[in-house]
Design a protein around this motif. Sequence first.
Motif, PDB file in Angstrom:
ATOM      1  N   GLY A   1      65.666  76.335 -16.449  1.00 37.27           N
ATOM      2  CA  GLY A   1      66.701  75.504 -17.045  1.00 37.27           C
ATOM      3  C   GLY A   1      67.855  76.342 -17.554  1.00 37.27           C
ATOM      4  N   PRO A   2      68.938  75.711 -17.954  1.00 39.17           N
ATOM      5  CA  PRO A   2      70.100  76.452 -18.447  1.00 39.17           C
ATOM      6  C   PRO A   2      69.785  77.201 -19.743  1.00 39.17           C
ATOM      7  N   TRP A   3      70.411  78.342 -19.906  1.00 41.33           N
ATOM      8  CA  TRP A   3      70.224  79.125 -21.119  1.00 41.33           C
ATOM      9  C   TRP A   3      70.722  78.380 -22.349  1.00 41.33           C
ATOM     10  N   ARG A   4      71.737  77.524 -22.172  1.00 47.16           N
ATOM     11  CA  ARG A   4      72.280  76.832 -23.339  1.00 47.16           C
ATOM     12  C   ARG A   4      71.239  75.920 -23.986  1.00 47.16           C
ATOM     13  N   ASN A   5      70.312  75.381 -23.197  1.00 49.90           N
ATOM     14  CA  ASN A   5      69.244  74.573 -23.784  1.00 49.90           C
ATOM     15  C   ASN A   5      68.329  75.417 -24.663  1.00 49.90           C
ATOM     16  N   LEU A   6      67.993  76.617 -24.186  1.00 54.63           N
ATOM     17  CA  LEU A   6      67.138  77.494 -24.976  1.00 54.63           C
ATOM     18  C   LEU A   6      67.853  77.986 -26.223  1.00 54.63           C
ATOM     19  N   LEU A   7      69.137  78.301 -26.101  1.00 61.89           N
ATOM     20  CA  LEU A   7      69.898  78.734 -27.275  1.00 61.89           C
ATOM     21  C   LEU A   7      69.972  77.625 -28.312  1.00 61.89           C
ATOM     22  N   PHE A   8      70.188  76.391 -27.854  1.00 65.40           N
ATOM     23  CA  PHE A   8      70.222  75.268 -28.786  1.00 65.40           C
ATOM     24  C   PHE A   8      68.884  75.116 -29.492  1.00 65.40           C
ATOM     25  N   CYS A   9      67.787  75.173 -28.743  1.00 64.18           N
ATOM     26  CA  CYS A   9      66.465  74.993 -29.344  1.00 64.18           C
ATOM     27  C   CYS A   9      66.171  76.082 -30.364  1.00 64.18           C
ATOM     28  N   PHE A  10      66.463  77.328 -30.022  1.00 67.89           N
ATOM     29  CA  PHE A  10      66.201  78.415 -30.957  1.00 67.89           C
ATOM     30  C   PHE A  10      67.066  78.267 -32.210  1.00 67.89           C
ATOM     31  N   ALA A  11      68.348  77.948 -32.023  1.00 66.24           N
ATOM     32  CA  ALA A  11      69.239  77.786 -33.171  1.00 66.24           C
ATOM     33  C   ALA A  11      68.818  76.601 -34.037  1.00 66.24           C
ATOM     34  N   TRP A  12      68.389  75.524 -33.406  1.00 64.64           N
ATOM     35  CA  TRP A  12      67.934  74.373 -34.191  1.00 64.64           C
ATOM     36  C   TRP A  12      66.700  74.749 -35.014  1.00 64.64           C
ATOM     37  N   GLY A  13      65.745  75.426 -34.405  1.00 63.79           N
ATOM     38  CA  GLY A  13      64.552  75.809 -35.140  1.00 63.79           C
ATOM     39  C   GLY A  13      64.841  76.781 -36.268  1.00 63.79           C
ATOM     40  N   ALA A  14      65.711  77.771 -36.006  1.00 69.59           N
ATOM     41  CA  ALA A  14      65.987  78.798 -37.006  1.00 69.59           C
ATOM     42  C   ALA A  14      66.905  78.304 -38.108  1.00 69.59           C
ATOM     43  N   CYS A  15      67.767  77.355 -37.824  1.00 68.21           N
ATOM     44  CA  CYS A  15      68.770  76.917 -38.807  1.00 68.21           C
ATOM     45  C   CYS A  15      68.492  75.508 -39.325  1.00 68.21           C
ATOM     46  N   ALA A  16      68.654  74.493 -38.484  1.00 66.99           N
ATOM     47  CA  ALA A  16      68.564  73.104 -38.940  1.00 66.99           C
ATOM     48  C   ALA A  16      67.142  72.751 -39.377  1.00 66.99           C
ATOM     49  N   ALA A  17      66.142  73.035 -38.537  1.00 65.46           N
ATOM     50  CA  ALA A  17      64.767  72.675 -38.888  1.00 65.46           C
ATOM     51  C   ALA A  17      64.286  73.444 -40.111  1.00 65.46           C
ATOM     52  N   ALA A  18      64.632  74.738 -40.200  1.00 66.48           N
ATOM     53  CA  ALA A  18      64.225  75.527 -41.370  1.00 66.48           C
ATOM     54  C   ALA A  18      64.879  75.003 -42.641  1.00 66.48           C
ATOM     55  N   LEU A  19      66.143  74.616 -42.562  1.00 67.46           N
ATOM     56  CA  LEU A  19      66.824  74.081 -43.740  1.00 67.46           C
ATOM     57  C   LEU A  19      66.199  72.760 -44.182  1.00 67.46           C
TER      58      LEU A  19
END
Length: 442
Positions: free
Chosen positions: A90-108
Amino acid sequence: MATCPPHPYPSGPLAGAPATGPLRHAHWWQRAWVRYGALTTLLAISGLVILALVREETGTEGFLVGLGLATLPVPLLIAAFRWLDRVEPGPWRNLLFCFAWGACAAALIAIVANSFATRWIATATADPSRADTLGATVIAPVVEETAKAAAVLLVFLFRRRDFTGILDGVVMAGVTATGFAFTENILYLGTAFGTDQLTGGTGIASVTAATFFVRIIMSPFAHPLFTVLTGIGFGISALAADRQHVRRVAFPLSGLLLAMGMHAMWNGSSAFGEYGFFAVYAAFMVPIFGLLTWLVVWTRQRELKTVRAELPAYAVAGWLSPVEPYALGSMRARRIARQYARRHAGRAAAREVAQYEAYATSLAFLRHRGRRGRAGADFVVRERELLDELWRRREAARPALDYAARITAPPVPVAAPPWPVYGAYGYGYPTTPYPAYNPYRT
């Protein structure tokens, strides 16, 4: 299925279609750049807030130590999930979004919600110790798994073409959980380092070393393991037909509930006695990790078999060469094809071959869903898009795949005839016959 290779036709998504009146323009909030901008802003703000909260909790020095130690397992986990995704990357942008969501939004979300719930329970029951236990075993699993599942849900809803099966769900969920664990490890390791600074603990006996051993060495896969159950539920839902509404909703919810249950058992293992943690780790975590690992590897091999089974129909129709279905169904042959293209035509040709392999895999999966009655209403349009993408890259891909097929084709076994033949030393002494011609080997 398209029955022949394409001829030149007018460009545009509606070329050749009768005019049906002026097209309506999308509203400003429906435009892609607006959605991407809003999502990027949300993740950036979440990242700044979580950075400030973690730094305030651990101090600058503790934050830097925690950041360095928490980074160690991230490349290994990302590489493992990317390896699983190699069949249909799949596109890298999907993985970047998932990692950023987990590290930032979900953690917050987890930090704010867990803190609020724990304080509320402590105030309502006047028992801080009980509030901490309930927060860890009940509140935290529900909040954290729901926050991580939100990323998988967003990809499932808005990047539906990139979400076609179980492996896609596993990869999205695993990368999201990896980002979440990364931020959580910074907090735990930074706090442990601050405790050692106050108590003077150093070396193996320090709190930092113990925390590093438990969270980085023993259980770096804990959070990904929980959330992968949710991803499997979404992957099964992606395989269901559009009319199977109950299945499309029930499996993601079931996966989410299983993830919450495992998370609660893991957090509550310390309440099972002095060796409760090790008992849960050995009796549940390791076997379940092994079972899920076998499942995703088996699913990966099954997807390669699907590629080999579905693409020959397009080879018969003239869209693919006869050897391509075999080469595209072998990860070794794919790698050899990319290496051949890079060696003889440069990096641009290797990228063309990689894209050709990805589009061909998507085409095989699309046909597989269509034969089972699970394809959407846009099956014909999507099939034509994928075939056009393959046709535009055939000049770079076909020689490389043909070479890879010849290199990786298995030898054809040839048995000696049961009757006597003339040999080098006369009648009655059979000799080894010449091997049959194999067009795939040099």
